[in-house]
Design an enzyme around this catalytic site. Structure first.
Site, PDB file in Angstrom:
ATOM      1  N   LEU A 165       0.831  -1.216   0.000  1.00 33.57           N
ATOM      2  CA  LEU A 165       0.000   0.000   0.000  1.00 33.57           C
ATOM      3  C   LEU A 165       0.852   1.247   0.000  1.00 33.57           C
ATOM      4  CD1 LEU A 165      -2.683  -0.959   2.647  1.00 33.57           C
ATOM      5  CD2 LEU A 165      -3.168  -0.328   0.296  1.00 33.57           C
ATOM      6  N   GLY A 166       1.919   1.210   0.732  1.00 32.67           N
ATOM      7  CA  GLY A 166       2.765   2.397   0.823  1.00 32.67           C
ATOM      8  C   GLY A 166       3.987   2.102   1.643  1.00 32.67           C
TER       9      GLY A 166
ATOM     10  N   ASP B 293       3.067  14.527  15.995  1.00 30.89           N
ATOM     11  CA  ASP B 293       3.445  14.369  14.579  1.00 30.89           C
ATOM     12  C   ASP B 293       2.204  14.454  13.692  1.00 30.89           C
ATOM     13  OD1 ASP B 293       5.244  14.055  12.533  1.00 30.89           O
ATOM     14  OD2 ASP B 293       5.306  11.868  12.648  1.00 30.89           O
TER      15      ASP B 293
HETATM   16  N1  LIG Z   1      -4.311   1.415   7.322  1.00 34.67           N
HETATM   17  C1  LIG Z   1      -3.954   1.810   6.101  1.00 34.67           C
HETATM   18  N2  LIG Z   1      -4.803   1.697   5.078  1.00 34.67           N
HETATM   19  C2  LIG Z   1      -4.456   2.102   3.847  1.00 34.67           C
HETATM   20  N3  LIG Z   1      -3.258   2.651   3.537  1.00 34.67           N
HETATM   21  C3  LIG Z   1      -2.352   2.795   4.511  1.00 34.67           C
HETATM   22  C4  LIG Z   1      -2.649   2.381   5.847  1.00 34.67           C
HETATM   23  N4  LIG Z   1      -1.570   2.658   6.603  1.00 34.67           N
HETATM   24  C5  LIG Z   1      -0.658   3.205   5.802  1.00 34.67           C
HETATM   25  N5  LIG Z   1      -1.104   3.287   4.536  1.00 34.67           N
HETATM   26  C6  LIG Z   1      -0.381   3.805   3.378  1.00 34.67           C
HETATM   27  O1  LIG Z   1       0.998   3.515   3.528  1.00 34.67           O
HETATM   28  C7  LIG Z   1       1.776   4.707   3.472  1.00 34.67           C
HETATM   29  C8  LIG Z   1       2.969   4.604   4.416  1.00 34.67           C
HETATM   30  O2  LIG Z   1       2.521   4.327   5.732  1.00 34.67           O
HETATM   31  P1  LIG Z   1       3.049   5.100   6.996  1.00 34.67           P
HETATM   32  O3  LIG Z   1       3.095   6.539   6.660  1.00 34.67           O
HETATM   33  O4  LIG Z   1       2.248   4.731   8.159  1.00 34.67           O
HETATM   34  O5  LIG Z   1       4.516   4.599   7.217  1.00 34.67           O
HETATM   35  P2  LIG Z   1       5.534   5.330   8.145  1.00 34.67           P
HETATM   36  O6  LIG Z   1       6.825   4.643   7.995  1.00 34.67           O
HETATM   37  O7  LIG Z   1       4.947   5.448   9.511  1.00 34.67           O
HETATM   38  O8  LIG Z   1       5.619   6.793   7.534  1.00 34.67           O
HETATM   39  P3  LIG Z   1       6.359   8.001   8.191  1.00 34.67           P
HETATM   40  O9  LIG Z   1       6.957   7.541   9.471  1.00 34.67           O
HETATM   41  O10 LIG Z   1       7.361   8.382   7.148  1.00 34.67           O
HETATM   42  O11 LIG Z   1       5.319   9.050   8.392  1.00 34.67           O
HETATM   43  C9  LIG Z   1       0.811   5.831   3.815  1.00 34.67           C
HETATM   44  O12 LIG Z   1       1.162   7.009   3.175  1.00 34.67           O
HETATM   45  C10 LIG Z   1      -0.531   5.318   3.312  1.00 34.67           C
HETATM   46  O13 LIG Z   1      -0.724   5.691   1.964  1.00 34.67           O
END
Ligand SMILES: Nc1ncnc2c1ncn2[C@@H]1O[C@H](COP(=O)(O)OP(=O)(O)OP(=O)(O)O)[C@@H](O)[C@H]1O
Length: 593
Positions: free
Chosen positions: A115-116, A232
């Site tokens: 997803l990401g 954040d």
């Molecule tokens: N529950 C979810 N449902 C759908 N898409 C999601 C979900 N959680 C995360 N994503 C997708 O995955 C991407 C990356 O997730 P996330 O930002 O939580 O990772 P992260 O490592 O915590 O990011 P960062 O710490 O850089 O802010 C998000 O931008 C979103 O598009």
């Protein structure tokens, strides 16, 4: 009421966050208004060899997991439940058998795609083999390096669980540790607020901004009343469901303000607190003062960004001005005086001058919009539920009809085998657990996550190939990054030279369509490996272009790689928050003399 910008505030420059010395100071580049289909591979982190040369060196091997013998098979499960939900009710043995060699993840879920990707880890769309529902599973990018990192990750998961359920907090399902990595299973959303906002047409969108403000105030009220601060808050850390409901997520920096009387946190420098995104950071955080007012400031910056469709600066003069209470009047003048006044209050330089979340919720303007928002969400969610019910009924009817019809037909042909040959099952089900022990920090060596060997993010050169293919396929539309397309050309980059210091605020949100969720799928409780493989192949095939596109825009905007799939071709409901809100506005206007 007009909001006059106070110029009497102190002009003393604030100290910059520690990592600012490495960050860009000038933010004059605007977001490019590139059509969605064109933005595909242009700005992904793999889009050019030059980008690759700036990538960080590989991580050193971590010590989070004991070394494994290649000679003797490992049967001991390295799986540890971290959430109360999982400890209290672990999956039944029919779903997860610890004596098997497969990982907990591969036994319990069918991986439907990436997803990401964020700085912390990767997020996968999965289908639970236990209940057949779809979820998101976030896996840390690398193993815990030391006990401190492990404790922080476990605390993040536990705090998240304590905050749920709440209608505007991302619903927590479970958390576990496997081979030194943290896994958090949550509800599946449609996309992030950031990506959603980028997909909207350019220009201010005040009704949507009010809706976002109401949802996020409600989430913050819940957090603050439980003694937590988020620290954040930003559009990238807010997710949006199919119905348009906002869900606050990413509790990596969450701080618990313990009994203030004995252990005061506010006004005290906390060494274990990490810095959030500088664009949304409250000025007092630089002095080490942590409190709920910091979240109010970050929410103010986020709403300013979303309402005016600008990109807020992460340094320089514009950043300083915003922290001195000066709003960019070039952009805010288009907003109603009500919203301007609320933003001005939320962005007060001194935390003591900012209203609390409860005070904001008590404002008449906020109350009015909150009421509309509630009605909207009830209607939208009811319609969605009805639509999925109808879909189920239609599916069931079709199956019934076809089975009735077929029973009358003579059996001419040999029945097609409906299970794959045994060896293919074996192949899929004997993913060696030892594969998970390899601490690569990348999904390539983790067999569980090997969905598509041609996944663009697994191979930097692949995005190149995809781009070439896209270029061939759409010869009429030059790709960004290709010699025929200069994304900095004036056509895509209107100038802001007349905007003074606020030229560092970039016009935001390129039109695109990035809705990636596929919750309308008919769910199959157990998916055969072949089905899963076929499904994931087609999913990956279909999503390659859109994944490149959305992540490209995201990385273009934020300078990091976020990959968002749009594998489901199913149409999303066409109603949006602002449509319904404008409907209410129209009704109200009609009712007036
Ligand atoms: N529950 C979810 N449902 C759908 N898409 C999601 C979900 N959680 C995360 N994503 C997708 O995955 C991407 C990356 O997730 P996330 O930002 O939580 O990772 P992260 O490592 O915590 O990011 P960062 O710490 O850089 O802010 C998000 O931008 C979103 O598009």
């Amino acid at each position: 009421m007009s909001v006059a910008v106070e110029t009497t505030v102190s002009r003393v420059s604030l100290p910059l966050p520690t990592h600012f010395s490495h960050a860009e100071q000038s933010f004059s580049l605007k977001k490019r208004h590139v059509p969605f289909s064109l933005s595909s591979a242009s700005t992904s982190s793999y889009s050019s060899p030059a980008r690759l040369s700036h990538s960080l060196p590989p991580l050193p091997p971590s010590k989070g997991c004991p070394p494994l013998s290649r000679m003797f098979p490992q049967h001991q499960s390295p799986w540890t439940p971290l959430s109360c939900s999982l400890s209290k009710s672990p999956p039944p043995n029919s779903v997860y058998d610890p004596s098997k060699r497969q990982s907990y993840f591969s036994q319990c879920f069918t991986n439907l795609g990436l997803l990401g990707r964020g700085s912390f880890g990767e997020v996968y769309k999965v289908q639970s083999n236990e209940d057949g529902c779809q979820y998101a599973v976030k896996r840390s990018a690398h193993r815990f390096r030391g006990n401190g990192e492990r404790i922080r990750s476990v605390r993040e998961a536990r705090n998240h669980e304590r905050l749920c359920p709440h209608p505007h907090i991302l619903n927590f399902v479970a958390a576990w540790e496997e081979c030194g990595r943290l896994y958090i299973q949550t509800e599946l959303c449609s996309t992030s607020l950031l990506l959603h906002a980028e997909s909207q047409p350019p220009g201010p969108d005040e009704p949507a901004a009010w809706a976002y403000l109401c949802d996020l105030l409600s989430a913050l009220q819940h957090l603050h009343s439980h003694g937590f601060v988020h620290l954040d808050l930003k559009p990238a850390n807010v997710l949006i469901t199919d119905s348009g409901r906002l869900k606050l997520a990413d509790f990596g920096l969450l701080l618990e303000l313990k009994q203030k009387s004995t252990e005061s946190v506010e006004g005290k420098v906390r060494e274990d607190v990490q810095e959030g995104d500088p664009r949304y950071m409250a000025p007092e955080l630089l002095r080490g003062e942590y409190g709920p007012a910091a979240d109010v400031f970050s929410l103010g910056v986020s709403i300013l960004e979303l309402a005016c469709n600008i990109e807020v600066p992460n340094g320089g003069e514009g950043w300083q001005q915003l922290r001195q209470g000066c709003l960019p009047s070039e952009f805010t003048s288009g907003l109603s005086t009500e919203l301007q006044a609320v933003l001005q209050m939320m962005l007060a330089p001194e935390p003591s001058e900012r209203p609390t979340v409860s005070e904001l919720l008590a404002l008449p303007a906020v109350k009015k919009h909150r009421w509309k928002r509630r009605i909207y969400l009830i209607v939208a969610e009811t319609v969605l539920t009805l639509a999925s019910l109808c879909q189920l009924v239609v599916c069931f009817g079709c199956r019934l009809l076809s089975s009735l019809h077929l029973s009358f037909l003579p059996r001419w042909t040999k029945p097609v085998p409906c299970t794959p040959p045994k060896d293919s099952w074996d192949r899929d089900l004997t993913l060696p657990l030892s594969a998970m022990h390899a601490d690569s920090g990348s999904p390539e060596e983790d067999a569980v996550f090997l969905l598509d060997p041609t996944d663009p993010e697994l191979s930097p050169t692949f995005s190149h190939r995809v781009r070439s293919r896209l270029t061939m396929e759409s010869t009429s539309t030059p790709l960004p990054g290709s010699p025929t397309h200069d994304h900095r050309s004036p056509a895509h980059t209107p100038t802001l030279s007349n905007l003074g210091d606020w030229s560092s605020c970039n016009l935001a949100h390129t039109p695109s369509s990035i809705h990636s969720n596929g919750t309308c799928h008919t769910l199959t409780p157990s998916v055969s490996p072949i089905h899963a493989e076929l499904h994931s192949d087609s999913v990956n095939e279909k999503s390659t272009q859109s994944r490149l596109s959305s992540s490209a825009r995201s990385s273009q905007r934020r300078g990091r790689s976020n990959w968002v799939t749009s594998e489901e071709a199913l149409p999303r409901p066409s109603f949006e928050p602002k449509n319904l809100l404008s409907l209410f506005d129209e009704t109200t206007l009609e009712g007036q003399p």
